[in-house]
Write a protein that holds these residues in place. Structure first.
Motif, PDB file in Angstrom:
ATOM      1  N   ARG A 249      41.273 -10.300   4.035  1.00 16.21           N
ATOM      2  CA  ARG A 249      39.982  -9.627   4.087  1.00 16.21           C
ATOM      3  C   ARG A 249      39.974  -8.591   5.190  1.00 16.21           C
ATOM      4  NH1 ARG A 249      36.068 -12.353   7.700  1.00 16.21           N
ATOM      5  NH2 ARG A 249      37.144 -13.955   8.878  1.00 16.21           N
ATOM      6  N   LEU A 250      39.068  -7.661   5.073  1.00 16.69           N
ATOM      7  CA  LEU A 250      38.902  -6.642   6.093  1.00 16.69           C
ATOM      8  C   LEU A 250      38.219  -7.239   7.305  1.00 16.69           C
ATOM      9  CD1 LEU A 250      39.028  -3.663   6.953  1.00 16.69           C
ATOM     10  CD2 LEU A 250      36.788  -3.365   5.890  1.00 16.69           C
ATOM     11  N   GLY A 251      38.772  -6.980   8.468  1.00 18.01           N
ATOM     12  CA  GLY A 251      38.184  -7.479   9.710  1.00 18.01           C
ATOM     13  C   GLY A 251      37.493  -6.391  10.481  1.00 18.01           C
ATOM     14  N   GLY A 252      37.633  -6.430  11.793  1.00 18.45           N
ATOM     15  CA  GLY A 252      36.924  -5.488  12.643  1.00 18.45           C
ATOM     16  C   GLY A 252      37.610  -4.132  12.719  1.00 18.45           C
ATOM     17  N   ILE A 253      36.837  -3.161  13.203  1.00 19.23           N
ATOM     18  CA  ILE A 253      37.367  -1.834  13.490  1.00 19.23           C
ATOM     19  C   ILE A 253      37.695  -1.790  14.977  1.00 19.23           C
ATOM     20  CG2 ILE A 253      36.884   0.631  13.489  1.00 19.23           C
ATOM     21  CD1 ILE A 253      37.105  -0.694  10.692  1.00 19.23           C
ATOM     22  N   ILE A 254      38.957  -1.550  15.301  1.00 10.49           N
ATOM     23  CA  ILE A 254      39.408  -1.535  16.690  1.00 10.49           C
ATOM     24  C   ILE A 254      39.129  -0.171  17.298  1.00 10.49           C
ATOM     25  CG2 ILE A 254      41.406  -1.760  18.215  1.00 10.49           C
ATOM     26  CD1 ILE A 254      42.674  -3.558  16.052  1.00 10.49           C
ATOM     27  N   VAL A 255      38.392  -0.162  18.412  1.00  8.30           N
ATOM     28  CA  VAL A 255      38.112   1.080  19.138  1.00  8.30           C
ATOM     29  C   VAL A 255      38.877   1.024  20.452  1.00  8.30           C
ATOM     30  CG1 VAL A 255      36.342   2.558  20.139  1.00  8.30           C
ATOM     31  CG2 VAL A 255      35.837   1.248  18.066  1.00  8.30           C
ATOM     32  N   CYS A 276      30.187  -2.684   9.914  1.00  3.29           N
ATOM     33  CA  CYS A 276      31.483  -3.231  10.311  1.00  3.29           C
ATOM     34  C   CYS A 276      31.412  -3.839  11.705  1.00  3.29           C
ATOM     35  CB  CYS A 276      32.548  -2.131  10.306  1.00  3.29           C
ATOM     36  SG  CYS A 276      33.062  -1.623   8.665  1.00  3.29           S
ATOM     37  N   GLN A 277      32.184  -4.853  11.894  1.00  6.02           N
ATOM     38  CA  GLN A 277      32.336  -5.416  13.221  1.00  6.02           C
ATOM     39  C   GLN A 277      33.201  -4.488  14.067  1.00  6.02           C
ATOM     40  OE1 GLN A 277      34.928  -8.887  13.863  1.00  6.02           O
ATOM     41  NE2 GLN A 277      33.231  -9.849  14.950  1.00  6.02           N
ATOM     42  N   ILE A 278      32.863  -4.370  15.350  1.00  6.56           N
ATOM     43  CA  ILE A 278      33.618  -3.540  16.278  1.00  6.56           C
ATOM     44  C   ILE A 278      34.386  -4.442  17.230  1.00  6.56           C
ATOM     45  CG2 ILE A 278      33.457  -1.846  18.148  1.00  6.56           C
ATOM     46  CD1 ILE A 278      30.762  -0.985  16.729  1.00  6.56           C
ATOM     47  N   ILE A 279      35.674  -4.152  17.400  1.00 12.45           N
ATOM     48  CA  ILE A 279      36.505  -4.833  18.393  1.00 12.45           C
ATOM     49  C   ILE A 279      36.863  -3.777  19.429  1.00 12.45           C
ATOM     50  CG2 ILE A 279      38.611  -6.129  18.809  1.00 12.45           C
ATOM     51  CD1 ILE A 279      38.536  -7.028  15.909  1.00 12.45           C
ATOM     52  N   SER A 280      36.211  -3.847  20.577  1.00 14.71           N
ATOM     53  CA  SER A 280      36.306  -2.783  21.570  1.00 14.71           C
ATOM     54  C   SER A 280      37.218  -3.185  22.715  1.00 14.71           C
ATOM     55  CB  SER A 280      34.910  -2.465  22.118  1.00 14.71           C
ATOM     56  OG  SER A 280      34.984  -1.688  23.289  1.00 14.71           O
ATOM     57  N   ASP A 281      37.960  -2.210  23.233  1.00 15.79           N
ATOM     58  CA  ASP A 281      38.707  -2.447  24.452  1.00 15.79           C
ATOM     59  C   ASP A 281      37.738  -2.605  25.627  1.00 15.79           C
ATOM     60  OD1 ASP A 281      41.164  -2.419  23.308  1.00 15.79           O
ATOM     61  OD2 ASP A 281      41.783  -0.470  24.055  1.00 15.79           O
ATOM     62  N   ASN A 282      38.235  -3.231  26.677  1.00 19.14           N
ATOM     63  CA  ASN A 282      37.472  -3.393  27.914  1.00 19.14           C
ATOM     64  C   ASN A 282      37.446  -2.042  28.619  1.00 19.14           C
ATOM     65  OD1 ASN A 282      36.485  -3.968  30.430  1.00 19.14           O
ATOM     66  ND2 ASN A 282      38.100  -5.397  30.991  1.00 19.14           N
ATOM     67  N   ASN A 283      36.482  -1.221  28.250  1.00 16.78           N
ATOM     68  CA  ASN A 283      36.413   0.157  28.713  1.00 16.78           C
ATOM     69  C   ASN A 283      34.943   0.522  28.903  1.00 16.78           C
ATOM     70  OD1 ASN A 283      35.928   3.121  27.659  1.00 16.78           O
ATOM     71  ND2 ASN A 283      37.993   3.120  28.543  1.00 16.78           N
ATOM     72  N   LYS A 284      34.609   1.132  30.031  1.00 17.33           N
ATOM     73  CA  LYS A 284      33.208   1.397  30.361  1.00 17.33           C
ATOM     74  C   LYS A 284      32.519   2.248  29.313  1.00 17.33           C
ATOM     75  CE  LYS A 284      30.204   3.100  34.060  1.00 17.33           C
ATOM     76  NZ  LYS A 284      30.166   3.673  35.427  1.00 17.33           N
ATOM     77  N   HIS A 303      29.842  -8.043  17.467  1.00 18.79           N
ATOM     78  CA  HIS A 303      30.865  -7.191  18.044  1.00 18.79           C
ATOM     79  C   HIS A 303      31.598  -7.935  19.156  1.00 18.79           C
ATOM     80  CE1 HIS A 303      29.228  -4.171  15.554  1.00 18.79           C
ATOM     81  NE2 HIS A 303      28.187  -3.871  16.311  1.00 18.79           N
ATOM     82  N   ILE A 304      32.822  -7.489  19.439  1.00 17.41           N
ATOM     83  CA  ILE A 304      33.723  -8.234  20.317  1.00 17.41           C
ATOM     84  C   ILE A 304      34.382  -7.285  21.318  1.00 17.41           C
ATOM     85  CG2 ILE A 304      35.810  -9.665  20.374  1.00 17.41           C
ATOM     86  CD1 ILE A 304      35.210 -10.505  17.550  1.00 17.41           C
ATOM     87  N   VAL A 305      34.607  -7.800  22.512  1.00 20.58           N
ATOM     88  CA  VAL A 305      35.387  -7.086  23.524  1.00 20.58           C
ATOM     89  C   VAL A 305      36.709  -7.827  23.683  1.00 20.58           C
ATOM     90  CG1 VAL A 305      35.524  -6.381  25.931  1.00 20.58           C
ATOM     91  CG2 VAL A 305      33.321  -6.310  24.739  1.00 20.58           C
ATOM     92  N   ARG A 306      37.811  -7.101  23.687  1.00 21.93           N
ATOM     93  CA  ARG A 306      39.111  -7.731  23.905  1.00 21.93           C
ATOM     94  C   ARG A 306      39.634  -7.347  25.291  1.00 21.93           C
ATOM     95  NH1 ARG A 306      43.403  -4.502  19.948  1.00 21.93           N
ATOM     96  NH2 ARG A 306      43.085  -2.432  20.837  1.00 21.93           N
ATOM     97  N   GLY A 307      40.368  -8.277  25.901  1.00 20.99           N
ATOM     98  CA  GLY A 307      40.840  -8.056  27.257  1.00 20.99           C
ATOM     99  C   GLY A 307      39.724  -8.249  28.260  1.00 20.99           C
ATOM    100  N   ILE A 308      38.934  -9.317  28.089  1.00 22.55           N
ATOM    101  CA  ILE A 308      37.744  -9.504  28.921  1.00 22.55           C
ATOM    102  C   ILE A 308      38.131  -9.984  30.315  1.00 22.55           C
ATOM    103  CG2 ILE A 308      36.296  -9.995  26.937  1.00 22.55           C
ATOM    104  CD1 ILE A 308      36.446 -12.936  27.670  1.00 22.55           C
ATOM    105  N   SER A 309      37.212  -9.805  31.249  1.00 20.91           N
ATOM    106  CA  SER A 309      37.405 -10.251  32.627  1.00 20.91           C
ATOM    107  C   SER A 309      36.101 -10.834  33.137  1.00 20.91           C
ATOM    108  CB  SER A 309      37.835  -9.083  33.517  1.00 20.91           C
ATOM    109  OG  SER A 309      36.821  -8.086  33.539  1.00 20.91           O
TER     110      SER A 309
END
Length: 437
Positions: A249-255, A276-284, A303-309
């Motif tokens: 299946r189609l998942g998130g769109i990586i930004v 669409c779901q967004i998968i965003s980098d940890n970027n301001k 929506h999701i952030v990857r590389g979280i801190s």
């Protein structure tokens, strides 16, 4: 893959996520009952003899094709001379007459081994061949590789070499799916979120059409685009995030955070407004754009952030964002994430990490076993908007199940990584069986 019409697992330690049971019955790919009496069961019955049953594991961020391809490249870390390299390369080429991409590729060559084009031509005279050093800084090419790249020298920087490599062919991708799906299931994984870039429409077509019947795990295709025009062209096909298809299946769109800020903003707005779901980098700038669309558009997308801190946790909570953390990342901030009700799942990246290894590390760093397991089960399902049918063992849910030789709740943290997988079921199908049961 074998799928019984009705299958019961009995005499086990079944952790449903909310309770413990002894028996579970699967019918037509879903969980039909939990803790029914054994006397009322019909169909096939497997006696677990006390083994542990958990929801199937999900890795929410792996570059599946890169990982699978790396399994077929030649590791030269034990070649300590040009002669040893030649012998290893000769054996490798004879075992693989049709290499992926049409290239023979070796890596991890020790620094003390000096080779040239002539050394490679003596073993591989016709097809392109490339050997990378242990630091992945430089690559030595043979004559066919130099000709294909139109390069006058046999020693090039690794990044330049990687940019020139041809794409994996459709046959390459189908081979990788067929060859490495069993390795996925042997780790107890029943779902992968795989990140892809480049020709999204072509990749989607291969996985959804040609490789679909070969998949033994649920594949969630997450695509990254270089600009919003490419994203909109892909969305014009009418594809959207959702749980509809059982195995692909189609998942998130990586930004990605390396895009221009305006491109990030445009991509986030376009993906969000398209549902669409967004998968965003940890970027301001990505987070700022996410905040604007969430507050203005009022659409309910997870929506999701990857590389979280740890510094992101308050903002994620305010915006209702989920998170993906690397499997090798320090887990010191995970306590606070759980305490604040944030949903965090695990993603391997380019090197597939066995879930039990990561779970063991998290428990050793102070998480409870339940918290660490949820990172690969319920949290992953919530992040994928399919917690209504996966992530816990409940009647009506998909029968994605892993059977373990030991119970993670009953062993020392340092022993969790060594627990063996007995069986893995995906949608009720037996996709891995160690033969121990």
């Amino acid at each position: 893959m074998e799928q019984e019409e009705k299958l019961s697992l009995i005499n086990g330690r079944i952790h449903t996520q909310t309770s413990t049971a002894s028996n579970i019955t699967i019918e037509h790919g879903r969980i039909a009952s939990i803790d029914d009496s054994i006397g009322s069961m019909n169909g096939k019955i497997i006696d677990l003899h006390g083994r542990t049953v958990l929801p199937g594991f999900c890795d929410t961020g792996i570059d599946f094709l890169s990982w699978a391809e790396s399994q077929e490249r030649l590791n030269l870390s034990n070649a300590h001379s040009a002669q040893e390299l030649s012998g290893a390369l000769s054996t490798y080429s004879h075992a693989n007459p049709k290499p992926l991409r049409g290239w023979y590729i070796g890596y991890n060559l020790p620094d003390e081994v000096i080779i040239s084009r002539d050394d490679l031509d003596a073993v591989i005279p016709e097809l392109p061949c490339a050997i990378a050093d242990a630091k992945n800084s430089h690559v030595v090419l043979n004559s066919p590789a130099m000709n294909e790249f139109n390069m006058p020298q046999d020693n090039v920087e690794f990044d330049e070499f990687a940019q020139h490599l041809p794409d994996l062919s459709e046959d390459d991708i189908i081979h990788l799916v067929k060859a490495y799906s069993p390795k996925i299931n042997a780790l107890g994984l029943t779902e992968l979120w795989a990140g892809f870039s480049g020709d999204a429409s072509r990749l989607w077509g291969i996985f959804f059409n040609d490789a679909y019947d070969l998949l033994t795990f649920r594949l969630r295709c997450c695509f990254g685009f270089g600009d919003v025009g490419a994203l909109n062209e892909f969305l014009a096909a009418g594809l959207r995030t959702g749980d509809g298809l059982p195995f692909c299946r189609l998942g998130g769109i990586i930004v990605r955070g390396d895009l221009e800020q305006q491109e990030q903003k445009n991509m986030i707005y376009s993906a969000h407004l398209s549902g669409c779901q967004i998968i965003s980098d940890n970027n301001k700038s990505c987070l700022n754009a996410l905040e604007r669309v969430i507050k203005r558009a009022k659409k309910n997308s997870r929506h999701i952030v990857r590389g979280i801190s740890q510094s992101l946790l308050d903002r994620m909570k305010m915006l209702g964002l989920g998170g993906i953390t690397g499997t090798e990342q320090e887990d010191t901030f995970m306590h606070e994430a759980f305490q604040n009700g944030l949903v965090v799942s695990a993603g391997s990246g380019e090197t597939l990490t066995p879930p039990l290894k990561s779970i063991g590390a998290m428990v050793s760093n102070g998480l409870s076993v339940a918290e660490a397991l949820s990172v690969y089960t319920w949290s992953a399902s919530w992040n994928g908007s399919c917690d209504f049918r996966r992530g816990e063992l409940a009647v009506g849910n998909d029968a994605d199940i892993v059977v373990l030789e030991q119970d993670p709740y009953l062993v020392r943290p340092e022993e969790i990584a060594g627990i063996d997988i007995s069986m893995t079921f995906c949608a009720g199908r037996t996709v891995y069986d160690s033969g121990a049961v």
